[in-house]
Design an enzyme around this catalytic site. Structure first.
Site, PDB file in Angstrom:
ATOM      1  N   GLY A   1       2.152  16.306  -1.125  1.00 23.39           N
ATOM      2  CA  GLY A   1       2.525  15.012  -0.529  1.00 23.39           C
ATOM      3  C   GLY A   1       3.921  15.043   0.060  1.00 23.39           C
TER       4      GLY A   1
ATOM      5  CG  HIS B   1       4.401  -0.917  -1.308  1.00 21.82           C
ATOM      6  ND1 HIS B   1       4.251   0.407  -0.977  1.00 21.82           N
ATOM      7  CD2 HIS B   1       3.608  -1.128  -2.389  1.00 21.82           C
ATOM      8  CE1 HIS B   1       3.416   0.983  -1.824  1.00 21.82           C
ATOM      9  NE2 HIS B   1       3.002   0.078  -2.684  1.00 21.82           N
TER      10      HIS B   1
ATOM     11  CG  ASN C   1       6.958  -2.627  -6.662  1.00 20.67           C
ATOM     12  OD1 ASN C   1       6.624  -2.515  -7.850  1.00 20.67           O
ATOM     13  ND2 ASN C   1       6.306  -3.399  -5.825  1.00 20.67           N
TER      14      ASN C   1
ATOM     15  CE1 TYR D   1      -1.952   4.054  -6.188  1.00 18.47           C
ATOM     16  CE2 TYR D   1      -0.935   2.352  -7.537  1.00 18.47           C
ATOM     17  CZ  TYR D   1      -0.824   3.483  -6.754  1.00 18.47           C
ATOM     18  OH  TYR D   1       0.409   4.035  -6.530  1.00 18.47           O
TER      19      TYR D   1
ATOM     20  N   GLY E   1       7.495  12.386  -1.750  1.00 15.00           N
ATOM     21  CA  GLY E   1       7.424  13.843  -1.649  1.00 15.00           C
ATOM     22  C   GLY E   1       8.503  14.370  -0.707  1.00 15.00           C
TER      23      GLY E   1
ATOM     24  CG  LEU F   1      -4.070  17.712  -2.176  1.00 12.54           C
ATOM     25  CD1 LEU F   1      -2.800  16.959  -2.583  1.00 12.54           C
ATOM     26  CD2 LEU F   1      -4.043  19.111  -2.779  1.00 12.54           C
TER      27      LEU F   1
ATOM     28  NE  ARG G   1       5.190  -6.998  -7.517  1.00 14.47           N
ATOM     29  CZ  ARG G   1       4.565  -8.053  -8.060  1.00 14.47           C
ATOM     30  NH1 ARG G   1       5.176  -8.804  -8.954  1.00 14.47           N
ATOM     31  NH2 ARG G   1       3.318  -8.349  -7.700  1.00 14.47           N
TER      32      ARG G   1
ATOM     33  N   GLY H   1       2.916   8.370 -11.348  1.00 15.26           N
ATOM     34  CA  GLY H   1       1.993   7.265 -11.564  1.00 15.26           C
ATOM     35  C   GLY H   1       2.550   6.023 -10.911  1.00 15.26           C
ATOM     36  CB  SER H   2       1.983   3.132  -9.984  1.00 15.82           C
ATOM     37  OG  SER H   2       2.286   1.807  -9.635  1.00 15.82           O
ATOM     38  CB  SER H   3       5.366  -0.337 -12.517  1.00 19.98           C
ATOM     39  OG  SER H   3       5.144  -0.909 -11.252  1.00 19.98           O
ATOM     40  CB  CYS H   4       0.089  -1.207 -10.874  1.00 16.57           C
ATOM     41  SG  CYS H   4      -0.627   0.340 -10.351  1.00 16.57           S
TER      42      CYS H   4
ATOM     43  CD  GLU I   1      -0.633  22.655   7.180  1.00 13.97           C
ATOM     44  OE1 GLU I   1      -0.003  23.023   8.177  1.00 13.97           O
ATOM     45  OE2 GLU I   1      -0.062  22.392   6.098  1.00 13.97           O
TER      46      GLU I   1
ATOM     47  CE  LYS J   1      -0.912   6.807  -8.479  1.00 14.58           C
ATOM     48  NZ  LYS J   1      -0.366   8.109  -8.061  1.00 14.58           N
TER      49      LYS J   1
HETATM   50  N1  LIG Z   1       5.695   3.695  -2.615  1.00 10.90           N
HETATM   51  C1  LIG Z   1       5.807   3.053  -3.760  1.00 10.90           C
HETATM   52  O1  LIG Z   1       6.308   1.906  -3.828  1.00 10.90           O
HETATM   53  C2  LIG Z   1       5.309   3.670  -5.017  1.00 10.90           C
HETATM   54  C3  LIG Z   1       4.729   4.935  -5.045  1.00 10.90           C
HETATM   55  N2  LIG Z   1       4.285   5.454  -6.242  1.00 10.90           N
HETATM   56  C4  LIG Z   1       3.650   6.783  -6.307  1.00 10.90           C
HETATM   57  O2  LIG Z   1       4.497   7.760  -5.741  1.00 10.90           O
HETATM   58  C5  LIG Z   1       3.722   8.782  -5.114  1.00 10.90           C
HETATM   59  C6  LIG Z   1       4.159   8.973  -3.683  1.00 10.90           C
HETATM   60  O3  LIG Z   1       4.014   7.746  -2.971  1.00 10.90           O
HETATM   61  P1  LIG Z   1       4.600   7.559  -1.490  1.00 10.90           P
HETATM   62  O4  LIG Z   1       5.491   8.701  -1.148  1.00 10.90           O
HETATM   63  O5  LIG Z   1       5.114   6.181  -1.403  1.00 10.90           O
HETATM   64  O6  LIG Z   1       3.267   7.651  -0.619  1.00 10.90           O
HETATM   65  P2  LIG Z   1       3.076   8.015   0.922  1.00 10.90           P
HETATM   66  O7  LIG Z   1       1.899   7.262   1.392  1.00 10.90           O
HETATM   67  O8  LIG Z   1       4.357   7.874   1.663  1.00 10.90           O
HETATM   68  O9  LIG Z   1       2.719   9.573   0.886  1.00 10.90           O
HETATM   69  C7  LIG Z   1       1.570  10.035   0.260  1.00 10.90           C
HETATM   70  C8  LIG Z   1       1.325  11.464   0.681  1.00 10.90           C
HETATM   71  O10 LIG Z   1       0.112  11.874   0.057  1.00 10.90           O
HETATM   72  C9  LIG Z   1      -0.536  12.769   0.901  1.00 10.90           C
HETATM   73  N3  LIG Z   1      -1.980  12.646   0.721  1.00 10.90           N
HETATM   74  C10 LIG Z   1      -2.739  11.522   0.611  1.00 10.90           C
HETATM   75  N4  LIG Z   1      -4.031  11.836   0.503  1.00 10.90           N
HETATM   76  C11 LIG Z   1      -4.105  13.202   0.543  1.00 10.90           C
HETATM   77  C12 LIG Z   1      -5.178  14.120   0.498  1.00 10.90           C
HETATM   78  N5  LIG Z   1      -6.453  13.731   0.378  1.00 10.90           N
HETATM   79  N6  LIG Z   1      -4.883  15.443   0.582  1.00 10.90           N
HETATM   80  C13 LIG Z   1      -3.608  15.860   0.715  1.00 10.90           C
HETATM   81  N7  LIG Z   1      -2.549  15.036   0.746  1.00 10.90           N
HETATM   82  C14 LIG Z   1      -2.801  13.713   0.677  1.00 10.90           C
HETATM   83  C15 LIG Z   1      -0.181  12.391   2.344  1.00 10.90           C
HETATM   84  O11 LIG Z   1      -0.092  13.601   3.035  1.00 10.90           O
HETATM   85  P3  LIG Z   1      -0.069  13.746   4.662  1.00 10.90           P
HETATM   86  O12 LIG Z   1       1.172  13.063   5.120  1.00 10.90           O
HETATM   87  O13 LIG Z   1      -0.011  15.223   4.883  1.00 10.90           O
HETATM   88  O14 LIG Z   1      -1.313  13.092   5.180  1.00 10.90           O
HETATM   89  C16 LIG Z   1       1.141  11.647   2.181  1.00 10.90           C
HETATM   90  O15 LIG Z   1       2.207  12.401   2.700  1.00 10.90           O
HETATM   91  C17 LIG Z   1       2.254   8.347  -5.267  1.00 10.90           C
HETATM   92  O16 LIG Z   1       1.701   8.961  -6.398  1.00 10.90           O
HETATM   93  C18 LIG Z   1       2.362   6.859  -5.511  1.00 10.90           C
HETATM   94  O17 LIG Z   1       1.258   6.374  -6.229  1.00 10.90           O
HETATM   95  C19 LIG Z   1       4.418   4.774  -7.407  1.00 10.90           C
HETATM   96  C20 LIG Z   1       4.977   3.519  -7.429  1.00 10.90           C
HETATM   97  C21 LIG Z   1       5.463   2.871  -6.254  1.00 10.90           C
HETATM   98  C1  LIG Z   2       3.933  -0.432  -6.036  1.00  3.93           C
HETATM   99  C2  LIG Z   2       2.828  -1.391  -6.299  1.00  3.93           C
HETATM  100  O1  LIG Z   2       2.441  -2.010  -5.066  1.00  3.93           O
HETATM  101  C3  LIG Z   2       1.334  -2.932  -5.116  1.00  3.93           C
HETATM  102  O2  LIG Z   2       1.579  -3.996  -5.956  1.00  3.93           O
HETATM  103  P1  LIG Z   2       2.648  -5.127  -5.668  1.00  3.93           P
HETATM  104  O3  LIG Z   2       3.826  -4.911  -6.530  1.00  3.93           O
HETATM  105  O4  LIG Z   2       1.985  -6.434  -5.779  1.00  3.93           O
HETATM  106  O5  LIG Z   2       3.121  -4.774  -4.199  1.00  3.93           O
HETATM  107  P2  LIG Z   2       3.461  -5.399  -2.793  1.00  3.93           P
HETATM  108  O6  LIG Z   2       4.725  -4.746  -2.408  1.00  3.93           O
HETATM  109  O7  LIG Z   2       2.338  -5.256  -1.847  1.00  3.93           O
HETATM  110  O8  LIG Z   2       3.662  -6.975  -3.033  1.00  3.93           O
HETATM  111  C4  LIG Z   2       4.657  -7.483  -3.865  1.00  3.93           C
HETATM  112  C5  LIG Z   2       4.730  -8.982  -3.750  1.00  3.93           C
HETATM  113  O9  LIG Z   2       5.286  -9.301  -2.471  1.00  3.93           O
HETATM  114  C6  LIG Z   2       4.488 -10.312  -1.850  1.00  3.93           C
HETATM  115  N1  LIG Z   2       4.648 -10.227  -0.388  1.00  3.93           N
HETATM  116  C7  LIG Z   2       5.259 -11.164   0.382  1.00  3.93           C
HETATM  117  N2  LIG Z   2       5.188 -10.822   1.669  1.00  3.93           N
HETATM  118  C8  LIG Z   2       4.545  -9.614   1.712  1.00  3.93           C
HETATM  119  C9  LIG Z   2       4.184  -8.774   2.781  1.00  3.93           C
HETATM  120  O10 LIG Z   2       4.432  -9.022   3.945  1.00  3.93           O
HETATM  121  N3  LIG Z   2       3.575  -7.593   2.438  1.00  3.93           N
HETATM  122  C10 LIG Z   2       3.285  -7.269   1.134  1.00  3.93           C
HETATM  123  N4  LIG Z   2       2.683  -6.069   0.885  1.00  3.93           N
HETATM  124  N5  LIG Z   2       3.590  -8.093   0.115  1.00  3.93           N
HETATM  125  C11 LIG Z   2       4.222  -9.246   0.396  1.00  3.93           C
HETATM  126  C12 LIG Z   2       3.095 -10.040  -2.356  1.00  3.93           C
HETATM  127  O11 LIG Z   2       2.245 -11.148  -2.190  1.00  3.93           O
HETATM  128  C13 LIG Z   2       3.391  -9.713  -3.826  1.00  3.93           C
HETATM  129  O12 LIG Z   2       3.565 -10.908  -4.557  1.00  3.93           O
HETATM  130  C14 LIG Z   2       0.125  -2.245  -5.607  1.00  3.93           C
HETATM  131  O13 LIG Z   2      -0.257  -1.336  -4.682  1.00  3.93           O
HETATM  132  C15 LIG Z   2       0.369  -1.569  -6.947  1.00  3.93           C
HETATM  133  O14 LIG Z   2      -0.717  -0.760  -7.230  1.00  3.93           O
HETATM  134  C16 LIG Z   2       1.645  -0.783  -6.979  1.00  3.93           C
HETATM  135  O15 LIG Z   2       1.760   0.249  -7.615  1.00  3.93           O
END
Ligand SMILES: NC(=O)C1=CN([C@@H]2O[C@H](COP(=O)(O)OP(=O)(O)OC[C@H]3O[C@@H](n4cnc5c(N)ncnc54)[C@H](OP(=O)(O)O)[C@@H]3O)[C@@H](O)[C@H]2O)C=CC1
Ligand SMILES: C[C@H]1O[C@H](OP(=O)(O)OP(=O)(O)OC[C@H]2O[C@@H](n3cnc4c(=O)[nH]c(N)nc43)[C@H](O)[C@@H]2O)[C@@H](O)[C@@H](O)C1=O
Length: 324
Positions: A7, A180, A166, A137, A13, A42, A210, A107-110, A39, A141
């Site tokens: 990733g 998000h 988040n 999801y 990543g 996963l 959050r 993983g994730s806080s969810c 390439e 996780k």
């Molecule tokens: N963003 C957030 O707020 C949070 C993220 N996390 C966790 O952190 C980790 C990283 O998240 P984040 O960087 O935000 O996610 P992104 O969406 O930015 O990146 C995810 C990466 O996963 C790769 N990927 C997805 N599906 C496949 C597949 N089938 N095969 C190979 N590679 C794949 C993609 O690769 P490519 O670009 O090559 O397609 C992409 O670069 C995840 O486990 C997520 O659950 C946890 C809590 C909050």
């Molecule tokens: C990281 C975490 O991310 C997700 O959970 P979430 O915390 O609910 O994430 P969110 O960022 O999408 O929303 C946070 C709050 O914000 C409010 N909100 C307002 N305005 C917008 C808006 O414009 N976009 C979004 N997305 N949300 C909005 C929205 O209604 C909510 O009350 C899951 O994927 C979960 O699986 C996970 O791991």
């Protein structure tokens, strides 16, 4: 030391890869292994096995996943559970088969119950029902944590799990619907300022709380946990509860977040709420005392982090970013 970062084109990543590359530049013997999803898919078990058998990494950081905000989770539940389960099963099992001793997965806080006591301790895992908008999801996780624990118990591996709050920062997804909240609002307020819009609507009631962490802090914390000596890691974990929370330890309401983003972006109009959109969990604040006892704490404040992210956003090809 050959480290496979799964990733690496993603937000987290990418940040981890940058830190590892800095170690390389500083003279550490680190070889970095990466593959895009084109390439190496996963979710494809035989492709993943062949990749590990061929490349034989020493260590793995698993930051690849199907990721998205509340709307994406709610709209594509089958993809969120299937792809994440497959990625975890394939990578963790292939790593074990290839003799990888150290692996870190995100993983994730969810994973915690919707009504978990705040701040949420690691012990709250599996103590109650999950939030409906992201249950598929979250279950994937949780399976990732239990995979690591089971391989450690049966095979003596050292596979660890970090649970991020988040996250946000450079490399985030700015899609208007699937992202998000923090990147979604950066984009919405930016557009509103450019068009002199009088009002910006945020989803839900604005009342949910959050906790946000900058991705550079997350990358640092990930490598901190990955590098910990086994006796230190095991001091804070146990074989059936081996994950560690990562967060800033502070939360804000979504309305407070919106006001901060508006200030950073320079938007001066009205902000209204759309209660027809889901709020999700009412509060998600991590108890980060385990990680703090081990010696790590976040250093990037929310407003400074948003400012840095907005500066990055402005350097991007916004037309391309909007299509991501
Ligand atoms: N963003 C957030 O707020 C949070 C993220 N996390 C966790 O952190 C980790 C990283 O998240 P984040 O960087 O935000 O996610 P992104 O969406 O930015 O990146 C995810 C990466 O996963 C790769 N990927 C997805 N599906 C496949 C597949 N089938 N095969 C190979 N590679 C794949 C993609 O690769 P490519 O670009 O090559 O397609 C992409 O670069 C995840 O486990 C997520 O659950 C946890 C809590 C909050
Ligand atoms: C990281 C975490 O991310 C997700 O959970 P979430 O915390 O609910 O994430 P969110 O960022 O999408 O929303 C946070 C709050 O914000 C409010 N909100 C307002 N305005 C917008 C808006 O414009 N976009 C979004 N997305 N949300 C909005 C929205 O209604 C909510 O009350 C899951 O994927 C979960 O699986 C996970 O791991």
């Amino acid at each position: 030391m050959k480290i496979y970062v799964a990733g690496h084109r993603g937000m987290v990543g990418g940040a981890i890869l940058r830190r590892l590359a800095a170690r390389q530049s500083a003279g550490q013997a680190v070889e970095l292994l990466t593959a895009t999803s084109l390439e190496l898919d996963l979710t494809d078990q035989s492709a993943v096995r062949a990749f590990f058998a061929r490349e034989r990494p020493d260590q793995v950081i698993l930051a690849a996943a199907r990721v998205g905000g509340i709307h994406a989770n709610n709209s594509f539940p089958a993809q969120f559970i299937y792809e994440n389960l497959m990625i975890e099963c394939n990578v963790i099992h292939a790593a074990y088969e290839a003799g990888v001793e150290k692996l870190l997965q995100l993983g994730s806080s969810c994973i915690y119950p919707r009504e978990a006591a705040q701040p949420m301790r690691e012990q709250a895992l599996l103590s109650g029902p999950l939030e409906a908008t992201n249950e598929p999801y979250a279950i994937a996780k949780i399976a990732g944590i239990k995979l690591c624990e089971s391989y450690n118990r049966q095979y003596g591996t050292d596979y660890r799990s970090v649970m991020p709050t988040n996250l946000y920062g450079p490399g985030d997804n700015f899609h208007p619907e699937n992202s998000h909240v923090l990147p979604a609002l950066i984009r919405r307020f930016h557009d509103a300022r450019l068009t002199d819009a009088e009002n910006v609507t945020i989803w839900g009631t604005g009342a949910p709380r959050r906790e946000f962490l900058h991705v550079d802090d997350m990358a640092e914390a990930s490598l901190f946990v990955h590098d910990l000596a086994p006796q230190l890691y095991q001091r804070e974990t146990d074989p059936m509860l081996s994950h560690i929370n990562v967060g800033s330890g502070q939360d804000v309401t979504i309305l407070e977040l919106a006001r901060t983003i508006a200030r950073v972006v320079g938007y001066e109009g009205r902000i209204s709420c759309d209660p027809a959109r889901p709020d999700g969990t009412l509060q998600k604040l991590m108890d980060v005392s385990r990680l703090e006892r081990l010696g790590w704490r976040a250093s990037i404040g929310l407003e400074a982090g948003i400012r840095q992210t907005y500066d990055w956003f402005l350097t991007q090809d916004l037309a391309a970013l909007r299509q991501k």
